[in-house]
Scaffold this active site. Structure first.
Site, PDB file in Angstrom:
ATOM      1  N   THR A 131       0.879  -1.198  -0.019  1.00 49.35           N
ATOM      2  CA  THR A 131       0.150  -0.062  -0.121  1.00 49.35           C
ATOM      3  C   THR A 131       0.949   1.289  -0.046  1.00 49.35           C
ATOM      4  O   THR A 131       2.091   1.504   0.344  1.00 49.35           O
ATOM      5  CB  THR A 131      -0.864   0.017   1.317  1.00 49.35           C
ATOM      6  OG1 THR A 131      -1.352   1.211   1.610  1.00 49.35           O
ATOM      7  CG2 THR A 131      -0.252  -0.526   2.496  1.00 49.35           C
ATOM      8  N   ASP A 132       0.212   2.404  -0.331  1.00 51.65           N
ATOM      9  CA  ASP A 132       1.090   3.713  -0.443  1.00 51.65           C
ATOM     10  C   ASP A 132       1.072   3.950   0.935  1.00 51.65           C
ATOM     11  O   ASP A 132       1.865   5.005   1.345  1.00 51.65           O
ATOM     12  CB  ASP A 132       0.255   4.828  -1.233  1.00 51.65           C
ATOM     13  CG  ASP A 132      -1.057   5.026  -0.766  1.00 51.65           C
ATOM     14  OD1 ASP A 132      -1.838   4.273   0.015  1.00 51.65           O
ATOM     15  OD2 ASP A 132      -1.903   5.820  -1.376  1.00 51.65           O
ATOM     16  N   GLU A 133       0.415   3.521   1.960  1.00 48.32           N
ATOM     17  CA  GLU A 133       0.382   4.036   3.443  1.00 48.32           C
ATOM     18  C   GLU A 133       1.745   3.781   4.009  1.00 48.32           C
ATOM     19  O   GLU A 133       2.193   4.260   5.062  1.00 48.32           O
ATOM     20  CB  GLU A 133      -0.657   3.381   4.110  1.00 48.32           C
ATOM     21  CG  GLU A 133      -2.063   3.837   3.461  1.00 48.32           C
ATOM     22  CD  GLU A 133      -3.318   3.365   4.315  1.00 48.32           C
ATOM     23  OE1 GLU A 133      -3.166   3.537   5.536  1.00 48.32           O
ATOM     24  OE2 GLU A 133      -4.350   3.121   3.779  1.00 48.32           O
ATOM     25  N   TYR A 156      -1.685  -0.227  11.194  1.00 43.36           N
ATOM     26  CA  TYR A 156      -1.638  -0.961  10.063  1.00 43.36           C
ATOM     27  C   TYR A 156      -0.452  -0.698   8.875  1.00 43.36           C
ATOM     28  O   TYR A 156      -0.017  -1.962   8.404  1.00 43.36           O
ATOM     29  CB  TYR A 156      -3.156  -0.580   9.203  1.00 43.36           C
ATOM     30  CG  TYR A 156      -3.002  -1.022   7.938  1.00 43.36           C
ATOM     31  CD1 TYR A 156      -3.144  -2.259   7.409  1.00 43.36           C
ATOM     32  CD2 TYR A 156      -3.051  -0.014   7.005  1.00 43.36           C
ATOM     33  CE1 TYR A 156      -3.580  -2.484   5.987  1.00 43.36           C
ATOM     34  CE2 TYR A 156      -3.175  -0.205   5.346  1.00 43.36           C
ATOM     35  CZ  TYR A 156      -3.304  -1.507   5.056  1.00 43.36           C
ATOM     36  OH  TYR A 156      -3.333  -1.888   3.652  1.00 43.36           O
ATOM     37  N   LYS A 160       2.215  -3.463   7.168  1.00 44.22           N
ATOM     38  CA  LYS A 160       2.466  -3.637   5.744  1.00 44.22           C
ATOM     39  C   LYS A 160       3.970  -3.329   5.330  1.00 44.22           C
ATOM     40  O   LYS A 160       4.609  -3.986   4.508  1.00 44.22           O
ATOM     41  CB  LYS A 160       1.349  -2.598   4.954  1.00 44.22           C
ATOM     42  CG  LYS A 160      -0.265  -3.130   5.198  1.00 44.22           C
ATOM     43  CD  LYS A 160      -0.369  -4.568   4.676  1.00 44.22           C
ATOM     44  CE  LYS A 160      -0.227  -4.583   3.202  1.00 44.22           C
ATOM     45  NZ  LYS A 160      -0.565  -6.051   2.731  1.00 44.22           N
TER      46      LYS A 160
END
Ligand code: NAD
Ligand code: TYD
Length: 342
Positions: A131-133, A156, A160
């Site tokens: 993810t970009d997060e 989260y 990741k």
């Protein structure tokens, strides 16, 4: 570039939002490939999302946990996977704030387990759906590139990012053929109604308040789920081993604008908007630079934002049974818990 050929592909987390969309697209496009879906069926996993493919003889479902090494090993023994795509994850930031342990178990330990078993069985390609997060938060300008420093801010995104680091290590240390995709916020059919867009649609349709965190000016770069699936397909077949590929929709929208757009599409009043306490550690803005995957692999998002939103709103309108079943069950108690903690 020559394309690899796969006979059997393992998809983990295929009963979730993106995984189920991916399986549908992949079975349709690759008529000589068997797809094995390994999913734990957590609150977010829903076999209803795959009703239309379950009778396909090339689709095979197994209920299990990616962190359960003996189960995963047995599955690899039974099937000789040419490729693994790991979608399985705990995926909701708010839940990770309420209880991070499951995120570490699945997103970190689960990834390590899959990597180890895939290595033991000599699997050709391992693709980690990230993810970009993991990059953290942007100010008003700039975009994340593949070389942006990793700075996760939520449990989260930290889980990741940890998984991405493991994948990198299994490539560097063990020579595994790994790939990582990092995508921005997805929307589309079959998204669990705890995530922003389906939550706004479901609440508006029930004339419930639409909770907007903070000042509503946090920005996300939205991508229609099918475009994300096509990008994963491109990376799986044509991506360069050991590389990371950013995937974005190029549609930056502030949350308040998105909520207003949904209300207007449904003919509902802005008075349903309700500003609520902000999410702790709330990332301000995400925006992806997708030029690497565009130039190297020839992928581009195909769906315009306007079309994607139209399709999504219409899907939730004509599939009330799908989301109503969800919100009258386990989801409701979670929602209540969230509100009690505000
Ligand atoms: P989701 O929550 O809808 O689905 C996750 C699926 O994984 C569910 O079917 C669940 O049952 C399964 N699962 C959870 N723990 C498992 C375990 N231990 N073993 C086996 N299965 C397990 O998530 P999603 O939105 O479809 O996201 C899929 C992947 O894409 C995730 O890895 C997520 O981090 C990533 N991602 C999501 C977005 C987004 O906007 N939704 C954006 C970028 C990346
Ligand atoms: P979300 O769908 O949880 O995705 P992520 O946090 O992974 O980007 O949230 C998208 C944006 O919407 C994010 O800025 C948080 C905000 N949001 C709200 O304002 N209200 C809500 O009820 C939810 C779930 C999210």
């Amino acid at each position: 570039m020559t394309e690899t050929h796969f006979k059997v592909v393992l998809i983990t987390g295929g009963a979730g939002f993106i995984g189920s969309n991916f399986i549908r697209l992949f079975l349709e496009r690759h008529r000589d490939v068997d797809v094995v879906n390994l999913d734990k069926l957590t609150y977010a996993g829903n076999l209803e999302s795959l009703r239309d493919v379950e009778s396909n003889p090339r689709y095979h479902f197994y209920r299990g946990d990616i962190s359960d090494e003996s189960f995963v090993s047995r599955l690899f023994h039974e099937w000789h996977f040419d490729a693994v795509i790991n979608f399985a994850a705990e995926s909701h930031v708010d839940r990770s704030i309420l209880g991070p342990a499951a995120f570490i178990d699945t997103n970190v330990r689960g990834t390590m387990t899959l990597l180890e078993v895939a290595r033991e069985f000599g699997v050709g390609r391992y693709l980690q759906v990230s993810t970009d997060e993991v990059y953290g938060s942007l100010g008003p300008s700039g975009k994340f590139t593949e070389t942006t420093h990793i700075s996760p801010n939520s449990p989260y995104s930290a889980s990741k990012a940890s998984a991405d680091m493991l994948v990198r290590a299994w490539w560097k240390t063990f020579g595994m053929e790994t790939l990582i995709t990092r995508c921005s916020n997805n929307f589309g059919p079959y998204q669990f109604p705890e995530k922003f867009i389906p939550l706004m649609i479901a609440n508006a349709l029930q004339d419930k308040k639409l909770p907007i965190y903070g000042d509503g000016m946090n920005v996300r770069d939205w991508i229609y789920v099918e475009d994300h699936c096509e990008a994963i397909e491109a990376v799986l077949y044509k991506g360069k081993t050991g590389e990371v590929y950013n995937i974005g929709g190029g549609n930056e929208v502030a949350n308040i604008e998105m909520a207003k757009l949904i209300l207007s599409k449904l003919g509902k009043p802005d008075s349903l908007l309700e500003y609520v306490k902000d999410r702790p550690g709330h990332d301000r803005r995400y925006a992806m630079d997708s030029s690497k995957i565009e130039t190297e692999l020839g992928w581009k998002p195909r769906r315009s934002f306007a079309d994607g939103i139209e399709l999504t709103v219409n899907w939730y309108l004509s599939n009330e049974e799908w989301w109503k079943r969800i919100i009258t069950g386990e989801y409701q108690s979670y929602y209540k818990l969230q509100y009690e903690q505000r």
